[in-house]
Design a protein around this motif. Structure first.
Motif, PDB file in Angstrom:
ATOM      1  N   GLU A  99      -2.517  10.707  -9.963  1.00  0.00           N
ATOM      2  CA  GLU A  99      -1.844   9.479 -10.382  1.00  0.00           C
ATOM      3  C   GLU A  99      -0.362   9.649 -10.119  1.00  0.00           C
ATOM      4  O   GLU A  99       0.229  10.678 -10.462  1.00  0.00           O
ATOM      5  N   LEU A 100       0.229   8.650  -9.494  1.00  0.00           N
ATOM      6  CA  LEU A 100       1.647   8.708  -9.141  1.00  0.00           C
ATOM      7  C   LEU A 100       2.393   7.736 -10.039  1.00  0.00           C
ATOM      8  O   LEU A 100       2.298   6.519  -9.869  1.00  0.00           O
ATOM      9  N   SER A 101       3.126   8.261 -10.985  1.00  0.00           N
ATOM     10  CA  SER A 101       3.744   7.422 -12.018  1.00  0.00           C
ATOM     11  C   SER A 101       5.095   6.855 -11.618  1.00  0.00           C
ATOM     12  O   SER A 101       5.566   5.890 -12.216  1.00  0.00           O
ATOM     13  N   SER A 102       5.740   7.452 -10.600  1.00  0.00           N
ATOM     14  CA  SER A 102       7.077   7.006 -10.201  1.00  0.00           C
ATOM     15  C   SER A 102       7.402   7.570  -8.823  1.00  0.00           C
ATOM     16  O   SER A 102       6.742   8.506  -8.354  1.00  0.00           O
TER      17      SER A 102
ATOM     18  N   MET B 231       9.556   9.246   2.007  1.00  0.00           N
ATOM     19  CA  MET B 231       9.568   8.022   2.809  1.00  0.00           C
ATOM     20  C   MET B 231      10.936   7.792   3.426  1.00  0.00           C
ATOM     21  O   MET B 231      11.969   7.972   2.759  1.00  0.00           O
ATOM     22  N   VAL B 232      10.933   7.420   4.700  1.00  0.00           N
ATOM     23  CA  VAL B 232      12.153   7.016   5.392  1.00  0.00           C
ATOM     24  C   VAL B 232      12.075   5.508   5.560  1.00  0.00           C
ATOM     25  O   VAL B 232      11.225   4.999   6.295  1.00  0.00           O
ATOM     26  N   HIS B 233      12.969   4.801   4.865  1.00  0.00           N
ATOM     27  CA  HIS B 233      12.942   3.344   4.886  1.00  0.00           C
ATOM     28  C   HIS B 233      13.620   2.806   6.145  1.00  0.00           C
ATOM     29  O   HIS B 233      14.417   3.490   6.788  1.00  0.00           O
ATOM     30  N   GLN B 234      13.289   1.557   6.475  1.00  0.00           N
ATOM     31  CA  GLN B 234      13.866   0.927   7.660  1.00  0.00           C
ATOM     32  C   GLN B 234      15.386   0.810   7.510  1.00  0.00           C
ATOM     33  O   GLN B 234      16.133   1.000   8.464  1.00  0.00           O
ATOM     34  N   HIS B 235      15.842   0.501   6.303  1.00  0.00           N
ATOM     35  CA  HIS B 235      17.274   0.438   6.023  1.00  0.00           C
ATOM     36  C   HIS B 235      17.648   1.720   5.283  1.00  0.00           C
ATOM     37  O   HIS B 235      17.218   1.949   4.163  1.00  0.00           O
TER      38      HIS B 235
ATOM     39  N   GLY C  13       4.636   5.768  -5.330  1.00  0.00           N
ATOM     40  CA  GLY C  13       4.830   5.707  -6.776  1.00  0.00           C
ATOM     41  C   GLY C  13       5.628   4.525  -7.279  1.00  0.00           C
ATOM     42  O   GLY C  13       5.921   4.428  -8.473  1.00  0.00           O
ATOM     43  N   LEU C  14       6.001   3.594  -6.375  1.00  0.00           N
ATOM     44  CA  LEU C  14       6.793   2.438  -6.801  1.00  0.00           C
ATOM     45  C   LEU C  14       5.929   1.443  -7.573  1.00  0.00           C
ATOM     46  O   LEU C  14       6.372   0.842  -8.548  1.00  0.00           O
ATOM     47  N   TYR C  15       4.680   1.246  -7.115  1.00  0.00           N
ATOM     48  CA  TYR C  15       3.710   0.419  -7.826  1.00  0.00           C
ATOM     49  C   TYR C  15       2.538   1.295  -8.247  1.00  0.00           C
ATOM     50  O   TYR C  15       2.269   2.323  -7.641  1.00  0.00           O
ATOM     51  N   ARG C  16       1.832   0.822  -9.267  1.00  0.00           N
ATOM     52  CA  ARG C  16       0.594   1.475  -9.665  1.00  0.00           C
ATOM     53  C   ARG C  16      -0.563   0.543  -9.331  1.00  0.00           C
ATOM     54  O   ARG C  16      -0.487  -0.669  -9.584  1.00  0.00           O
ATOM     55  N   PRO C  17      -1.639   1.052  -8.765  1.00  0.00           N
ATOM     56  CA  PRO C  17      -2.757   0.176  -8.369  1.00  0.00           C
ATOM     57  C   PRO C  17      -3.485  -0.381  -9.581  1.00  0.00           C
ATOM     58  O   PRO C  17      -3.566   0.271 -10.620  1.00  0.00           O
TER      59      PRO C  17
ATOM     60  N   LEU D  89       0.831  -1.203   0.000  1.00  0.00           N
ATOM     61  CA  LEU D  89       0.000   0.000   0.000  1.00  0.00           C
ATOM     62  C   LEU D  89       0.869   1.258   0.000  1.00  0.00           C
ATOM     63  O   LEU D  89       0.612   2.210  -0.743  1.00  0.00           O
ATOM     64  N   MET D  90       1.921   1.254   0.819  1.00  0.00           N
ATOM     65  CA  MET D  90       2.802   2.426   0.875  1.00  0.00           C
ATOM     66  C   MET D  90       3.681   2.531  -0.380  1.00  0.00           C
ATOM     67  O   MET D  90       4.060   3.625  -0.781  1.00  0.00           O
ATOM     68  N   SER D  91       3.985   1.400  -1.007  1.00  0.00           N
ATOM     69  CA  SER D  91       4.729   1.429  -2.271  1.00  0.00           C
ATOM     70  C   SER D  91       3.885   2.064  -3.373  1.00  0.00           C
ATOM     71  O   SER D  91       4.409   2.713  -4.285  1.00  0.00           O
TER      72      SER D  91
END
Length: 505
Positions: A71-74, A85-89, A54-58, A48-50
């Motif tokens: 629409e988030l294309s990327s 986004m602040v990733h865990q790594h 913009g990493l995935y498109r629904p 969902l957060m991806s």
């Protein structure tokens, strides 16, 4: 708060081959709000957060930013629209300074970047959000908490109005976690929206405004944090009640099983990782090891299990000196080891459950293996420990993390050990799998085994351990009774404050 949501995801569906990761999921995050996203592994939180970054498109559904359909294309498109986004790594260049990392990829700065101006702006951001970071410091010189602040500043520099944090306190001390939530609260007061992916229920209840729970790719519900409690959120996550409490303070310690005297060892880079550690564990006791990851915990466990050589000091199992013993001798002495790398050190991914189960006990079967008997034993263990798998003949790499951990624990427990060394046994598991692993460890403790439990989760250590030893830079800062100690005391020791001699056990 504004009546218009900062971000709204409506009926989001995302399919991958053979699985629906998100099934008509809706979530609404308001301006000035810290919104928690909870769920077991595989519940669909990351997917969902991806989609939001913009990493995935629904495949189906709509996204609205400040009321406007978007629409988030990327990921770049999402960042340009104020989503960070602040990733865990962390994604930082360790040899670069704070300022250099923040400058990387900055838009609108031209070919020539004014370092002095950037550093001044970083200091202003730090002051504005209550964060302390030196812009001229190299990343490798910073603590994990400071590195996380750099990631947050990086997102803010790029104009983030919606900040997503993935398991943000997983590698922080309790005090650093509190400081982080103070910073997030300042951000929301200034009109930003924050989404926190977390599995720490007590932390979510203390630090957030709203909680959305996902289960099996679907939204179970959204509740105001002030109206929620830990039991209800656990039930929403797994679909049943999770019991975590026990009367662990009534303990009669048995015979001393493990004794370490002045143990020191090196890490894989040849540097001193453990310095002069002395401790003991008795039968019927769980000794927890607290500390921020990377402070010698893994090396200590490997020394006890015989996987790492001792530079100085002595190691006794049941009163017998095993300082220089082989791994086989330690196994024969009753030492079981559950490593943090369950799919590398613990189990062989390409082998099936039968082969993995017999790995440690094959010598007991003599030269001729009775495979029919071994298969029967494996099937019995799978049923006894409620391990879910397609077939005992299938490669274990096809199993979920929780079931892998249960298979590993089952193998070690069935060896009837005197001492169990468990390294981050709950890491990466969902609430249901964690409950199963907890019960297995407690049953061993109650059966008179000695257990060394290494965990990053203070809540876990306080719930399971009888005593807690705190490691900082390879040294023990103190050993406390979990029934009388506080999280604040342990947190201070995790940050390097040594316990006064009169307070030590």
């Amino acid at each position: 708060m504004s009546s218009m949501p900062m971000v709204e995801m409506v009926s989001i569906t995302k399919r991958f081959p053979g699985v629906i990761a998100n099934d008509s999921v809706s979530i609404k995050v308001n301006t000035g709000e810290i919104h928690a996203l909870l769920g077991e592994n595989g519940a669909g939180k990351s997917t969902l957060m991806s989609i939001l970054t913009g990493l995935y498109r629904p495949d189906e559904g709509e996204i609205y930013l400040r009321g406007l359909k978007t629409e988030l294309s990327s990921p770049k498109d999402a960042a340009n629209k104020g989503i960070g986004m602040v990733h865990q790594h962390f994604k930082l260049v360790k040899s670069f300074t704070v300022a250099e990392n923040i400058m990387l990829g900055l838009k609108g700065e031209g070919m020539i970047i004014d370092r002095t101006s950037i550093e001044k702006r970083i200091r202003e951001f730090c002051q504005q959000y209550g964060m302390a970071v030196d812009p001229a410091a190299k990343i490798w010189q910073l603590t994990v908490g400071e590195q996380q602040r750099v990631e947050i500043i990086k997102a803010l520099f790029r104009g983030a109005e919606i900040l997503i944090l993935d398991e943000p306190t997983a590698v922080l001390t309790p005090q650093e976690a509190k400081d982080l939530y103070k910073t997030l609260r300042i951000m929301t007061r200034q009109g930003k929206a924050v989404i926190v992916i977390s599995h720490k229920l007590s932390e979510v209840l203390e630090g957030t405004d709203t909680v959305t729970v996902l289960r099996g790719g679907k939204s179970v519900g959204t509740v105001k944090t002030e109206l929620a409690d830990e039991q209800e959120l656990s039930r929403m996550m797994v679909g049943r009640h999770i019991a975590v409490s026990r009367d662990k303070c009534l303990i009669e310690k048995g015979k001393q099983i493990l004794k370490l005297q002045g143990i020191s060892c090196l890490n894989n880079r040849g540097q001193l990782a453990v310095q002069g550690i002395s401790l003991d564990i008795h039968a019927g006791e769980i000794l927890g090891i607290a500390g921020v990851a990377g402070n010698g915990q893994s090396e200590l466990a490997e020394v006890i299990a015989g996987l790492r050589s001792v530079e100085e000091g002595t190691k006794y199992i049941d009163g017998v000196n095993h300082t220089q013993s082989t791994i086989r001798a330690l196994v024969d002495a009753g030492v079981s080891y559950i490593p943090e790398d369950r799919m590398g050190t613990g189990l062989v991914p390409s082998l099936n459950a039968v082969d993995n189960y017999v790995l440690k006990s094959y010598k007991k079967h003599g030269w001729l293996m009775d495979w029919s008997r071994v298969k029967t034993q494996t099937q019995e263990v799978v049923e006894r420990f409620s391990i879910k798998l397609a077939s005992i003949a299938s490669p274990v790499k096809m199993m979920s993390g929780g079931n892998l951990q249960k298979l590993l624990l089952a193998r070690e427990i069935m060896a009837d050990p005197r001492l169990i060394v468990a390294v981050y046994p709950m890491r990466g598991l969902d609430v249901g799998a964690m409950e199963a692993v907890r019960k297995l460890l407690l049953a061993q403790r109650d059966a008179g085994k000695a257990v060394l439990l290494i965990s990053e989760e203070l809540e876990e250590l306080f719930a399971l351990s009888d005593r807690i030893a705190v490691l900082h830079r390879g040294e023990i800062m103190g050993i406390v009774d979990s029934c009388t100690a506080t999280a604040e005391e342990v947190g201070m020791m995790m940050a390097g404050k040594r316990m006064l001699e009169k307070d030590a056990m």
